[in-house]
Structures are given as structure tokens and as C-alpha cells.
Design a protein around this motif. Structure first.
Motif, PDB file in Angstrom:
ATOM      1  N   ALA A 279       0.828  -1.211   0.000  1.00 10.51           N
ATOM      2  CA  ALA A 279       0.000   0.000   0.000  1.00 10.51           C
ATOM      3  C   ALA A 279       0.860   1.258   0.000  1.00 10.51           C
ATOM      4  CB  ALA A 279      -0.930   0.000   1.211  1.00 10.51           C
ATOM      5  N   ILE A 280       1.909   1.301   0.816  1.00  9.12           N
ATOM      6  CA  ILE A 280       2.729   2.512   0.899  1.00  9.12           C
ATOM      7  C   ILE A 280       3.709   2.613  -0.261  1.00  9.12           C
ATOM      8  CG2 ILE A 280       2.539   2.653   3.407  1.00  9.12           C
ATOM      9  CD1 ILE A 280       5.253   1.435   3.682  1.00  9.12           C
ATOM     10  N   THR A 281       3.808   1.562  -1.083  1.00  5.71           N
ATOM     11  CA  THR A 281       4.605   1.669  -2.311  1.00  5.71           C
ATOM     12  C   THR A 281       3.705   1.844  -3.533  1.00  5.71           C
ATOM     13  OG1 THR A 281       4.658  -0.753  -2.569  1.00  5.71           O
ATOM     14  CG2 THR A 281       6.497   0.277  -1.393  1.00  5.71           C
ATOM     15  N   GLY A 282       2.392   2.015  -3.313  1.00  2.00           N
ATOM     16  CA  GLY A 282       1.476   2.265  -4.407  1.00  2.00           C
ATOM     17  C   GLY A 282       1.311   1.103  -5.363  1.00  2.00           C
ATOM     18  N   GLY A 283       1.399  -0.137  -4.864  1.00  2.00           N
ATOM     19  CA  GLY A 283       1.272  -1.309  -5.721  1.00  2.00           C
ATOM     20  C   GLY A 283       2.553  -1.697  -6.418  1.00  2.00           C
ATOM     21  N   SER A 284       3.632  -0.946  -6.197  1.00  2.00           N
ATOM     22  CA  SER A 284       4.911  -1.240  -6.864  1.00  2.00           C
ATOM     23  C   SER A 284       5.501  -2.564  -6.394  1.00  2.00           C
ATOM     24  CB  SER A 284       5.907  -0.110  -6.609  1.00  2.00           C
ATOM     25  OG  SER A 284       5.475   1.099  -7.186  1.00  2.00           O
ATOM     26  N   PHE A 285       5.252  -2.904  -5.126  1.00  2.00           N
ATOM     27  CA  PHE A 285       5.820  -4.143  -4.599  1.00  2.00           C
ATOM     28  C   PHE A 285       5.153  -5.357  -5.242  1.00  2.00           C
ATOM     29  CE2 PHE A 285       6.005  -7.523  -1.324  1.00  2.00           C
ATOM     30  CZ  PHE A 285       7.376  -7.661  -1.257  1.00  2.00           C
ATOM     31  N   MET A 286       3.822  -5.341  -5.349  1.00  2.00           N
ATOM     32  CA  MET A 286       3.130  -6.475  -5.971  1.00  2.00           C
ATOM     33  C   MET A 286       3.483  -6.574  -7.451  1.00  2.00           C
ATOM     34  SD  MET A 286      -0.907  -7.504  -5.852  1.00  2.00           S
ATOM     35  CE  MET A 286      -1.474  -6.059  -6.752  1.00  2.00           C
ATOM     36  N   ASN A 287       3.667  -5.435  -8.107  1.00  2.00           N
ATOM     37  CA  ASN A 287       4.068  -5.440  -9.517  1.00  2.00           C
ATOM     38  C   ASN A 287       5.554  -5.738  -9.678  1.00  2.00           C
ATOM     39  OD1 ASN A 287       1.462  -4.687 -10.258  1.00  2.00           O
ATOM     40  ND2 ASN A 287       1.940  -2.507 -10.202  1.00  2.00           N
ATOM     41  N   MET A 288       6.302  -5.678  -8.557  1.00  2.00           N
ATOM     42  CA  MET A 288       7.748  -5.810  -8.554  1.00  2.00           C
ATOM     43  C   MET A 288       8.345  -4.880  -9.617  1.00  2.00           C
ATOM     44  SD  MET A 288      10.299  -6.736  -6.945  1.00  2.00           S
ATOM     45  CE  MET A 288       9.218  -7.334  -5.648  1.00  2.00           C
ATOM     46  N   SER A 289       7.999  -3.602  -9.465  1.00  2.00           N
ATOM     47  CA  SER A 289       8.500  -2.594 -10.394  1.00  2.00           C
ATOM     48  C   SER A 289       9.845  -2.058  -9.909  1.00  2.00           C
ATOM     49  CB  SER A 289       7.493  -1.442 -10.508  1.00  2.00           C
ATOM     50  OG  SER A 289       7.532  -0.637  -9.346  1.00  2.00           O
ATOM     51  N   VAL A 290      10.413  -1.147 -10.686  1.00  2.00           N
ATOM     52  CA  VAL A 290      11.714  -0.578 -10.327  1.00  2.00           C
ATOM     53  C   VAL A 290      11.612   0.268  -9.062  1.00  2.00           C
ATOM     54  CG1 VAL A 290      12.565  -0.584 -12.700  1.00  2.00           C
ATOM     55  CG2 VAL A 290      11.295   1.395 -11.852  1.00  2.00           C
ATOM     56  N   LEU A 291      10.380   0.651  -8.668  1.00  2.00           N
ATOM     57  CA  LEU A 291      10.175   1.438  -7.450  1.00  2.00           C
ATOM     58  C   LEU A 291       9.608   0.588  -6.323  1.00  2.00           C
ATOM     59  CD1 LEU A 291       8.593   4.662  -9.043  1.00  2.00           C
ATOM     60  CD2 LEU A 291      10.998   4.130  -8.680  1.00  2.00           C
ATOM     61  N   ALA A 292       9.898  -0.713  -6.344  1.00  2.00           N
ATOM     62  CA  ALA A 292       9.301  -1.646  -5.377  1.00  2.00           C
ATOM     63  C   ALA A 292       9.676  -1.334  -3.936  1.00  2.00           C
ATOM     64  CB  ALA A 292       9.697  -3.082  -5.722  1.00  2.00           C
ATOM     65  N   LEU A 293      10.879  -0.776  -3.707  1.00  2.00           N
ATOM     66  CA  LEU A 293      11.280  -0.442  -2.334  1.00  2.00           C
ATOM     67  C   LEU A 293      10.578   0.816  -1.831  1.00  2.00           C
ATOM     68  CD1 LEU A 293      15.132  -1.147  -2.212  1.00  2.00           C
ATOM     69  CD2 LEU A 293      13.278  -2.510  -1.256  1.00  2.00           C
ATOM     70  N   GLY A 294      10.079   1.609  -2.772  1.00  2.00           N
ATOM     71  CA  GLY A 294       9.389   2.836  -2.383  1.00  2.00           C
ATOM     72  C   GLY A 294      10.316   3.831  -1.718  1.00  2.00           C
ATOM     73  N   ILE A 295       9.724   4.703  -0.918  1.00  2.00           N
ATOM     74  CA  ILE A 295      10.464   5.744  -0.209  1.00  2.00           C
ATOM     75  C   ILE A 295      10.834   5.276   1.198  1.00  2.00           C
ATOM     76  CG2 ILE A 295       8.503   6.920   0.898  1.00  2.00           C
ATOM     77  CD1 ILE A 295      11.382   8.595  -1.075  1.00  2.00           C
ATOM     78  N   ASN A 296      10.555   4.000   1.503  1.00  2.00           N
ATOM     79  CA  ASN A 296      10.771   3.475   2.857  1.00  2.00           C
ATOM     80  C   ASN A 296      12.210   3.587   3.340  1.00  2.00           C
ATOM     81  OD1 ASN A 296       8.003   2.618   3.026  1.00  2.00           O
ATOM     82  ND2 ASN A 296       8.545   0.945   1.680  1.00  2.00           N
ATOM     83  N   PRO A 297      13.239   3.282   2.508  1.00  2.00           N
ATOM     84  CA  PRO A 297      14.611   3.438   3.007  1.00  2.00           C
ATOM     85  C   PRO A 297      14.923   4.860   3.465  1.00  2.00           C
ATOM     86  CG  PRO A 297      14.608   2.107   1.019  1.00  2.00           C
ATOM     87  CD  PRO A 297      13.224   2.652   1.169  1.00  2.00           C
TER      88      PRO A 297
END
Length: 437
Positions: free
Chosen positions: A61-79
Motif C-alpha cells: 500500500a505505501i509503495t502504491g502497488g509497486s511491490f506487488m508489480n515488482m517494479s523498479v520502485l518496489a522499495l518505495g520511499i521506505n529506506p
């Protein structure tokens, strides 16, 4: 509202900032759809949907679906968020960093630079663990050194890119860029979550049942939004009186001011800390493909939010009580390291200020501590209500969505902060702002 928005676009500077921010958000949403080279997206999606715990749902949710899609932004802004929290804590513990913080703009730039390096290091560690784990589990098309290195480099670069975009929004756009990046990711999941709720409780039901379900869904959402706004804007103002003193031929001082103590002093940090602590063992066990049935399996069920408030497995709700205790603990802990009553009391004493009815020095510090303890407790209770309600509805009614209390706190807080920034720029030019009564 539309008139206010029209007035905002009349101001060239504000219009350019809004358009720049919007453009950067479009870039982020495009990036969330670009897959990591070498990752089998279909296999990974099947694995993600097979996970019954809430840890990965919140992360997605906090990566905007990037993690499930395993996109280049999968880590999000979390680091970056993690590194910022680490630096904030280390500033209290390490005198050299504390000295940098007091050096003004130059010191702030040094701390920001260190935060960037820590962000890249954390992203590198996380992407390495994910790439190796995915390779061993068969989620990579080819599991070899080249594919692992490629995945690590892509995920790390994606996280660094989001950090750069966030900083550019802060510099050239409107609002806090990092917060806005996080919010747009969360908001992007709202249509899917609402569709899931309507499919589960509205569509296909009797008209009366469907209308009642819609009313309850929107009533709960509105009530939680109002509670978050009250919690976010709640302030206890401690009056401060400054004594008269003579400077040259003039009498100065005698002013009345106040110390604003926010009810929710620590923001959403206690909830994030508590969630991270509860979900870390679950995530590690999932990556390790642990499917045991022993004591550790039972412990994981107590930690798993998917089992909380379930009438058929009520014993696992003990984990929810631990979660509540952690929220309260971290609310006090984080406030204690970010708010120093003794330093405020000393500064007031040096400037000739005092709280009416309270002696300067240690009595002032003790009074501020006493008031702060009451305020923090109220804020922690409010945070607990907002964070726990989604788990209660999920356990009792099976309303499982990624949009929860934590996401709501982040969205409302960032939207209010951004609106206040736009408000200040519009009022300077004699336009009525967004927050007019």
C-alpha cells in the motif's frame, strides 16, 4: 473551493509549483508500472496473493502497488523514511550530530547528505536480501550472479530516484516532497480498496442491506478522518510571560507568549514502529519459506494481524493487545527523545520568561513534563483507536483492505500540511486560502 483553486492558478509562482508537483507524481506512477528486469511478475504476483498476513499488504500500500508489480520502485520511499528516523534518533545520542544540528543551515545540509548515504546503504541491504530470496524461491527468470546484481542495482536505483524526486518537489514544488510521494502511493490504492469493499458488502446484496452497508462504510471513513484531523490539530498552549527589563533607555519585555504542545506530538511514528516490530518476524519467515507447525508457528499467528479479532480464533487477539501496548510505549519514547522540557525551561529562564504560577528552572521543567505526560497519553489513545479500528472490522466482518488507520493518518496529515503551505502563499497576495472559515 473551485474559486480558491482558480485564484491559486492566477499566481504564476504557485501555479508552476503545483504543475511541477503534479508532473513528478505522474512520473512516479509511470515508474511503478515498469517491471524489474529478470523478475517473473506472474509467479511473484501469485506468491504475493498467497500471503495471508497483513505485513506485505501494508508494504504494498505505501509503495502504491509497486511491490506487488515488482517494479523498479518496489522499495518505495521506505529506506529514506527509515534513514531519517535513524538520523533523528542518532542526533540525540551522538554529540557530533547534535552539534551539526545546532550549526544552522550548514549543519542541516551535512545531516541531509549523511541521510542520503544511509538511505542508499539501507536500500542496498534490502534489495540484496530481496534479490537473493527471490532467486532461491524461483521468482527470478534466471538465478545467477548477473540477474541478482541487476535486480539489486535496479531496486536500489529506484529507491534513490524516489528520494531525488521527493527532494525536488520540496525544492521546486509545493509541500514536503517525501511525504507527498508517500501519500500519492497510498492514494493510488484507494479505488481498488473501495471496489473490494463494495464487491464484498454492497454488490449482489438486497437493496436495504446494500444501502446500510454503504452508509456504514462512509460513516466509518468520515469519522476516522475527523478524528485524525482533531488529533493532528489538537494543541495545548502553555502561557509564558516575559519580565520587563531595561535595554539602554528603553523598557523591553513584558510580552505574553505560549508554548504549543501538540496532542499527537510523535505523529504516526509510534504506529509505524509498532507495526514494524510486529511484522518483522513474519516477513523474515515468509522469505525463508517457513511452513512449520511448532511453537514458532503459533507465535507468528499471534503477531499476524490477519488473526486478530476473529471470533473463531479469539485467542490470537492477544497480539492486538501487545500491538496497542507498543503504540503507547513508542508514543512516550519518541516524544521523550524529541522534546526536552529541561532545555526549554533553561532557555526560558535565560530570556526572562516564566509560566504564571510556576517558578523558573526545575519547577518549570517538572510542570512541562507533567502536562506532556497527560497530552502524550491522550494522543496515544487517539492513535490507538485509529490504528485498531481497521483490524476490528477486518476480523469481525472480513473487510480486509490495505487502506488502514496508518494510511489515513499519513494522508490527512500531509494534505493539511500542504494546504497550509498553499494557504500561506495565497494570503501573502491577498487571496482567500483553502482553509477559510
Amino acid at each position: 473551493m473551485f474559486t480558491t483553486l482558480k485564484n491559486a492558478f492566477k499566481i504564476k509562482e504557485l501555479r508552476n509549483k503545483i504543475l511541477f508537483t503534479f508532473g513528478m507524481l505522474v512520473v512516479i506512477r509511470i515508474g511503478s508500472q515498469l517491471p524489474v528486469p529478470g523478475v517473473d511478475g506472474n509467479v511473484f504476483r501469485q506468491w504475493f496473493e498467497s500471503q495471508s498476513n497483513g505485513a506485505f499488504s501494508f508494504f504494498d500500500a505505501i509503495t502504491g502497488g509497486s511491490f506487488m508489480n515488482m517494479s523498479v520502485l518496489a522499495l518505495g520511499i521506505n529506506p529514506y523514511i527509515t534513514s531519517s528516523i535513524i538520523m533523528q534518533l542518532l542526533t540525540i545520542a551522538i554529540p557530533k550530530l547534535e552539534e551539526m544540528q545546532r550549526d544552522g543551515e550548514d549543519g542541516r545540509k551535512k545531516i541531509v547528505a549523511i541521510t542520503r548515504y544511509v538511505t542508499v546503504a539501507l536500500a542496498l541491504i534490502q534489495s540484496t536480501a530481496m534479490a537473493i530470496s527471490f532467486g532461491r524461491s524461483g521468482y527470478l527468470t534466471y538465478y545467477n550472479a548477473l540477474s541478482v546484481i541487476s535486480t539489486i542495482a535496479t531496486l536500489t536505483a529506484g529507491s534513490a530516484f524516489l528520494m531525488w524526486v521527493g527532494e525536488r518537489i520540496t525544492e521546486k514544488g509545493i509541500g514536503n516532497g517525501i511525504s507527498i510521494v508517500l501519500v500519492i502511493n497510498i492514494i493510488s490504492r484507494l479505488p481498488e480498496d473501495l471496489a473490494s469493499l463494495f464487491n464484498q458488502f454492497v454488490f449482489g446484496k438486497a437493496p436495504a442491506t446494500a444501502i446500510l452497508a454503504v452508509a456504514i462504510i462512509f460513516a466509518v471513513i468520515i469519522a476516522m478522518v475527523v478524528l485524525v484531523i482533531i488529533l493532528n490539530d489538537g494543541v495545548r498552549r502553555i502561557p509564558v510571560q516575559y519580565a520587563n527589563k531595561v535595554q539602554g533607555r528603553k523598557m523591553v519585555g513584558g510580552q505574553t507568549s505560549n508554548i504549543p504542545l501538540k496532542v499527537n506530538t510523535s505523529g504516526v511514528i509510534p504506529v509505524i514502529f509498532a507495526q514494524s516490530l510486529m511484522q518483522f518476524p513474519i516477513i523474515i519467515s515468509s522469505f525463508a519459506e517457513y511452513n512449520g507447525t511448532g511453537v514458532w508457528s503459533e507465535i507468528l499467528k499471534y503477531l499476524n494481524s490477519g488473526y486478530w479479532c476473529n471470533p473463531g480464533q479469539i485467542k490470537y487477539t492477544v497480539g492486538l493487545l501487545v500491538y496497542i501496548a507498543l503504540i503507547v510505549f513508542f508514543a512516550y519514547f519518541y516524544t521523550s527523545i524529541t522534546f526536552n522540557p529541561l532545555m526549554i525551561a533553561d532557555n526560558m529562564k535565560k530570556q526572562g520568561g516564566f509560566i504564571p504560577g510556576i517558578r523558573p528552572g526545575k519547577p518549570t521543567s517538572d510542570y512541562l513534563n507533567k502536562v506532556l505526560n497527560y497530552i502524550v497519553f491522550i494522543g496515544a489513545i487517539g492513535l490507538t483507536v485509529i490504528a485498531v479500528l481497521p483490524y476490528i472490522f477486518s476480523g469481525v466482518f472480513g473487510a480486509s483492505v490495505s487502506f488502514g488507520g496508518t494510511s489515513l493518518i499519513i494522508i490527512v496529515s500531509v494534505v493539511l500540511e500542504t494546504m497550509k503551505q498553499a494557504e500561506s502563499q495565497m494570503l501573502v497576495r491577498n487571496y482567500k486560502g483553502f482553509l477559510e472559515k
